[in-house]
Write a protein that holds these residues in place. Structure first.
Motif, mmCIF file in Angstrom:
data_model
loop_
_atom_site.group_PDB
_atom_site.id
_atom_site.type_symbol
_atom_site.label_atom_id
_atom_site.label_comp_id
_atom_site.label_asym_id
_atom_site.label_seq_id
_atom_site.Cartn_x
_atom_site.Cartn_y
_atom_site.Cartn_z
ATOM 1 N N VAL A 135 0.700 -1.456 0.044
ATOM 2 C CA VAL A 135 -0.067 -0.044 0.058
ATOM 3 C C VAL A 135 0.945 1.140 0.059
ATOM 4 O O VAL A 135 1.867 1.294 0.680
ATOM 5 N N THR A 136 0.386 2.108 -0.722
ATOM 6 C CA THR A 136 1.058 3.393 -0.646
ATOM 7 C C THR A 136 0.048 4.440 -0.113
ATOM 8 O O THR A 136 -1.003 4.646 -0.644
ATOM 9 N N LEU A 137 0.606 5.335 0.720
ATOM 10 C CA LEU A 137 -0.342 6.276 1.614
ATOM 11 C C LEU A 137 0.267 7.610 1.515
ATOM 12 O O LEU A 137 1.558 7.914 1.137
ATOM 13 N N THR A 138 -0.514 8.716 1.609
ATOM 14 C CA THR A 138 -0.327 9.977 1.775
ATOM 15 C C THR A 138 0.032 10.066 3.263
ATOM 16 O O THR A 138 0.040 8.990 4.002
ATOM 17 N N GLU A 139 0.657 11.194 3.708
ATOM 18 C CA GLU A 139 1.372 11.200 4.827
ATOM 19 C C GLU A 139 -0.105 11.465 5.688
ATOM 20 O O GLU A 139 0.218 11.043 7.200
ATOM 21 N N ASP A 140 -1.165 11.514 5.418
ATOM 22 C CA ASP A 140 -2.291 11.605 6.169
ATOM 23 C C ASP A 140 -2.908 10.194 6.362
ATOM 24 O O ASP A 140 -4.001 10.000 6.923
ATOM 25 N N GLY A 141 -2.392 9.205 5.698
ATOM 26 C CA GLY A 141 -2.990 7.926 5.777
ATOM 27 C C GLY A 141 -3.936 7.604 4.865
ATOM 28 O O GLY A 141 -4.730 6.350 4.747
ATOM 29 N N VAL A 142 -4.018 8.061 3.534
ATOM 30 C CA VAL A 142 -5.003 7.888 2.459
ATOM 31 C C VAL A 142 -4.317 7.177 1.659
ATOM 32 O O VAL A 142 -3.291 7.268 1.327
ATOM 33 N N ARG B 298 6.665 13.099 -0.076
ATOM 34 C CA ARG B 298 6.919 12.072 0.772
ATOM 35 C C ARG B 298 5.532 11.359 0.689
ATOM 36 O O ARG B 298 4.667 11.789 0.929
ATOM 37 N N VAL B 299 5.867 10.013 0.553
ATOM 38 C CA VAL B 299 4.662 8.872 0.616
ATOM 39 C C VAL B 299 4.962 7.864 1.720
ATOM 40 O O VAL B 299 6.400 7.656 1.973
ATOM 41 N N LEU B 300 4.040 7.505 2.243
ATOM 42 C CA LEU B 300 4.383 6.208 3.231
ATOM 43 C C LEU B 300 3.869 4.907 2.426
ATOM 44 O O LEU B 300 3.075 4.784 1.722
ATOM 45 N N CYS B 301 4.802 4.039 2.665
ATOM 46 C CA CYS B 301 4.508 2.473 2.101
ATOM 47 C C CYS B 301 4.509 1.753 3.236
ATOM 48 O O CYS B 301 5.073 1.641 4.204
ATOM 49 N N LEU B 302 3.449 0.731 2.862
ATOM 50 C CA LEU B 302 3.148 -0.317 3.856
ATOM 51 C C LEU B 302 3.356 -1.692 3.008
ATOM 52 O O LEU B 302 2.551 -1.869 2.176
ATOM 53 N N VAL B 303 3.885 -2.503 3.742
ATOM 54 C CA VAL B 303 3.874 -3.876 3.092
ATOM 55 C C VAL B 303 3.331 -4.867 4.357
ATOM 56 O O VAL B 303 3.878 -4.883 5.593
ATOM 57 N N ALA B 304 2.175 -5.639 3.999
ATOM 58 C CA ALA B 304 1.353 -6.487 4.901
ATOM 59 C C ALA B 304 1.709 -7.830 4.597
ATOM 60 O O ALA B 304 1.267 -8.470 3.614
ATOM 61 N N VAL C 151 -6.399 4.460 5.505
ATOM 62 C CA VAL C 151 -6.098 2.963 5.995
ATOM 63 C C VAL C 151 -6.418 2.654 7.360
ATOM 64 O O VAL C 151 -6.655 1.373 7.682
ATOM 65 N N ARG C 152 -6.607 3.697 8.147
ATOM 66 C CA ARG C 152 -7.525 3.359 9.539
ATOM 67 C C ARG C 152 -8.641 2.608 9.441
ATOM 68 O O ARG C 152 -8.890 2.154 10.288
ATOM 69 N N GLU C 153 -9.470 2.814 8.573
ATOM 70 C CA GLU C 153 -10.908 2.231 8.089
ATOM 71 C C GLU C 153 -10.606 0.460 8.161
ATOM 72 O O GLU C 153 -11.560 -0.079 8.528
ATOM 73 N N HIS C 154 -9.469 0.191 7.857
ATOM 74 C CA HIS C 154 -9.241 -1.260 7.540
ATOM 75 C C HIS C 154 -8.464 -2.014 8.597
ATOM 76 O O HIS C 154 -8.017 -2.982 8.668
ATOM 77 N N VAL C 155 -8.218 -1.239 9.725
ATOM 78 C CA VAL C 155 -7.744 -1.883 11.211
ATOM 79 C C VAL C 155 -8.642 -1.941 12.216
ATOM 80 O O VAL C 155 -9.559 -0.684 12.406
ATOM 81 N N PRO C 156 -8.693 -2.685 12.772
ATOM 82 C CA PRO C 156 -9.789 -2.901 14.002
ATOM 83 C C PRO C 156 -9.601 -1.707 14.899
ATOM 84 O O PRO C 156 -8.396 -1.319 15.138
#
Length: 563
Positions: free
Chosen positions: A77-84, A161-167, A108-113
C-alpha cells in the motif's frame, strides 16, 4: 593466386554496401527504440531469441515497479502522509476481500480494528523517521480479523513524501503454529494421561499391599487374644499362666486400638477434621511422660533408652495429647527398628523461637531412595513376609500431620541402611506470658457404687463391660436394645447410662432424646460407640449425651467420667 576480375570486385562491393545500409538502418531502429523506451512511448518490446520471439511489456519505470509489486506475495500500500490510500496491489485487496476501486482514496485506519488504530498511528509516525515493523491485524470483509505484520517506511516520489506499507499475511503461519501447539498439547495431554495411569496403577498396587498389611496386622493380635482367652478358660484364677494370658490380651488389645486409631486419625487429618485443644504446656512434661510410656517397649527389645530435657521450662501452645501422640509414634518407630545393644535417645531443647524434639536411634537406618517418602501414608521399606517390624506405614504420616497442624515442621535424616536414623520435630514456642503455670494434675476419685445401665446390642461387649464395672463396686444392669433400655431406666432409675449408638431399630441418639424428653435430666448419659468421628461426637452431644467414648474403651476412662 589469381586476382579477382573487375566484375567480381564490383559485385562484392555492392554486397558490402548493402550490408552497411542494413546495419545503419538497424542501428537507427535501435536508437529509436531506446529513445522510445527511455521516454516511455513503447508499451511492449518483441525480441527474437533462440526459443523464438519474446514480448516484454514496457511502461517506463512506474510500470516496472507495479509489475514487481503486483507479483509480491505480500500486500503493498502507498499512503499519503495523512494515511489515505494512493495505491494498493491486488494481494492487499484480496486480503481484505474488497475491490481495488473501493480501497483507493480510503483511509487505511478504516481497515484496522478500532482497538488497534492507536498502534497503527504510532507505527506510521515512527515510519516517517525509519522503517518499522509490528503485528497489527486488518479487518476482513466478514467482520473477522486478519493477522498481519505491517512493515512501514517513507519514500519520496516526484518530490513528495509518501508512506509505504507492506502487509505480510500471518494466517498460514498462525494456522501452522496452532496445529503445532495443538499437537504439543496433545502430546502433553498424552504424557499426563500416561503418568496418571502409572499413578493409578501404583495407587492400586499400594492399596492391595495396604490391604494385605491390614489383614496381617489385624489378624496377628487376634491370634494371641484367642489363645489367651482359651487359656483363661482352663487356667486357675490367679495363676501365673492366667496372669500371662491377661497381659497378652491387654497388650494385643492396645495394639489393635492403636491400629484403628491411626487409620481414623490419618483420615481426619487428610480431611482437616481434627480440632486441636490447645493450651499452654511445658513440653518437658509431655516428653517425660511419653518417654516413660515407651521405656518398657524400647528396653524390652534389648536397646538402651536415654532422655535429655533442659532444666528450664519449655512452653508451647499445643494440644498436649496430640503432641504426645506424635512423640510416641516416633519412639514406637525407633523401637521397631532397634535391636539388642543398640540405643534410642529422646531429647528436647529450646532453639530460638522453636522447641526441638529429637528422636535418634542407632538401628536399621533408612535407604536413601525411601528417605524422601517416609512421611507419606502407607509407605514402608522393603519387608519380608515375616514382617517382624509390623505396622501399616501410618505412624510417621500422623507425626507429620499433627506437627503441621501446630505450625511446626518435621524432618528425617539417615546415613543409610544399618546406620540409624534421626527425626527432628520443631514446634513454635509461646511468647512469654504473665499467665500462671498450669497446676499439676491431681487424681480425683469419683464416687463408687453407682447404679449403671449398659446398653449394647453386642451381648459380649455389654456383659463384659458390665462385669468389669461390677468389679469396681458399681451396681450394673444390661439392656440389648433401645426400648428395653428405656424400660430399665424407668424401673431402676440408674445414675449413669452407657449407651451404644448403633442399636437396631432405635438408635442410641433416639434413646438419649427420649430419656431427656421424659425428664431424666439429672441422669448422666455417656455414648460408647465405634462411631467416633467429630461429626458423630457432635450428634451425640446434640442428642443429649454428656460425653462420648470411642470403642474399644478403657473401663477406667469411663469411670473417670462418672460424676
Amino acid at each position: 593466386m589469381a586476382r579477382p576480375s573487375e566484375s567480381e570486385l564490383r559485385v562484392e562491393n555492392d554486397e558490402l554496401r548493402a550490408e552497411n545500409e542494413e546495419l545503419r538502418l538497424r542501428l537507427e531502429e535501435a536508437e529509436q527504440a531506446l529513445e522510445a523506451i527511455r521516454t516511455g512511448q513503447v508499451e511492449s518490446l518483441v525480441i527474437d531469441g533462440p526459443g523464438g520471439p519474446r514480448i516484454f511489456s514496457l511502461e517506463g519505470a512506474t510500470h516496472s515497479y507495479r509489475v514487481l509489486v503486483e507479483s509480491m506475495n505480500e500486500g503493498a500500500v502507498t499512503l499519503t502522509e495523512d494515511g489515505v490510500v494512493l495505491y494498493c496491489n491486488g494481494r492487499f485487496a484480496g486480503m481484505l476481500g474488497q475491490p481495488l476501486q473501493k480501497l483507493m482514496g480510503s483511509s487505511v485506519r478504516e481497515h484496522v480494528p478500532e482497538r488497534f488504530r492507536a498502534a497503527l498511528d504510532d507505527l506510521l509516525d515512527r515510519a516517517r523517521a525509519s522503517g518499522v515493523r509490528q503485528e497489527i491485524p486488518l479487518c476482513a470483509c466478514d467482520g473477522g480479523e486478519i493477522p498481519v505484520y505491517l512493515s512501514a517506511s517513507a519514500i519520496v516520489d516526484a518530490g513528495k513524501r509518501v508512506l509505504c506499507l507492506v502487509a505480510t499475511d500471518l494466517r498460514e503461519q498462525k494456522r501452522t503454529e496452532a496445529i503445532a501447539a495443538a499437537e504439543q498439547a496433545a502430546r502433553e495431554s498424552e504424557e499426563r494421561l500416561r503418568l496418571t495411569l502409572e499413578e493409578l496403577r501404583e495407587s492400586d498396587r499400594r492399596k492391595d499391599e495396604f490391604l494385605r498389611m491390614l489383614s496381617h496386622e489385624l489378624r496377628n493380635p487376634l491370634a494371641p487374644i484367642r489363645n489367651s482367652t482359651h487359656l483363661l478358660r482352663y487356667a486357675d484364677p490367679g495363676s501365673e499362666q492366667a496372669r500371662r494370658a491377661q497381659g497378652v490380651i491387654e497388650r494385643q488389645t492396645q495394639h489393635l486400638t492403636r491400629l484403628v486409631d491411626d487409620l481414623l486419625d490419618v483420615t481426619r487429618i487428610a480431611s482437616g477434621k481434627i480440632d486441636l485443644r490447645r493450651e499452654r504446656v511445658d513440653l518437658r512434661e509431655v516428653v517425660r511422660r511419653t518417654a516413660e510410656d515407651f521405656r518398657s517397649v524400647i528396653e524390652g527389645r534389648g536397646a538402651t533408652f536415654a532422655v535429655d530435657v533442659p532444666d528450664g521450662k519449655v512452653w508451647a501452645d499445643v494440644d498436649e495429647t496430640r503432641v504426645g501422640q506424635a512423640i510416641g509414634n516416633l519412639l514406637h518407630n525407633a523401637a521397631k527398628f532397634t535391636r539388642g545393644g543398640e540405643s534410642v535417645t529422646l531429647s528436647l531443647e529450646a532453639a530460638g523461637t522453636d522447641a526441638r524434639v529429637r528422636v535418634r536411634d542407632t538401628g536399621a537406618g533408612i535407604d536413601a531412595a525411601l528417605l524422601p517418602h517416609v512421611f507419606d501414608p502407607f509407605v514402608q521399606g522393603e519387608r519380608t513376609l515375616a514382617r517382624t517390624a509390623g505396622g501399616l506405614g501410618l505412624g510417621l504420616a500422623l507425626v507429620k500431620g499433627i506437627v503441621q497442624l501446630h505450625g511446626g515442621q518435621v524432618s528425617a535424616r539417615s546415613e543409610g541402611i544399618g546406620r540409624g536414623a534421626e527425626f527432628l520435630v520443631s514446634l513454635p514456642l509461646t511468647v512469654p506470658s504473665s499467665r500462671k503455670d498450669r497446676p499439676a494434675e491431681t487424681t480425683t476419685r469419683h464416687p463408687s457404687g453407682r447404679r449403671v445401665l449398659v446398653v449394647d446390642d453386642n451381648v459380649d461387649a455389654a456383659e463384659s463391660l458390665a462385669e468389669t464395672l461390677k468389679l469396681s463396686g458399681h451396681e450394673v444392669e444390661v439392656a440389648f436394645d433401645g426400648p428395653a433400655a428405656i424400660d430399665k431406666v424407668r424401673l431402676h432409675r440408674p445414675d449413669v447410662v452407657l449407651c451404644d449408638i448403633g442399636l437396631p431399630g432405635m438408635s442410641g441418639y433416639e434413646v438419649a432424646r427420649t430419656l431427656r424428653a421424659s425428664g431424666a435430666n439429672t441422669m448422666q448419659l455417656i455414648a460408647v460407640s465405634g462411631y467416633a468421628q467429630p461429626g458423630d461426637v457432635k450428634k451425640s452431644i446434640d442428642a443429649g449425651f454428656d460425653a462420648h467414648v470411642a470403642k474399644p474403651c478403657d473401663p477406667q476412662q469411663i469411670e473417670r467420667l462418672f460424676t
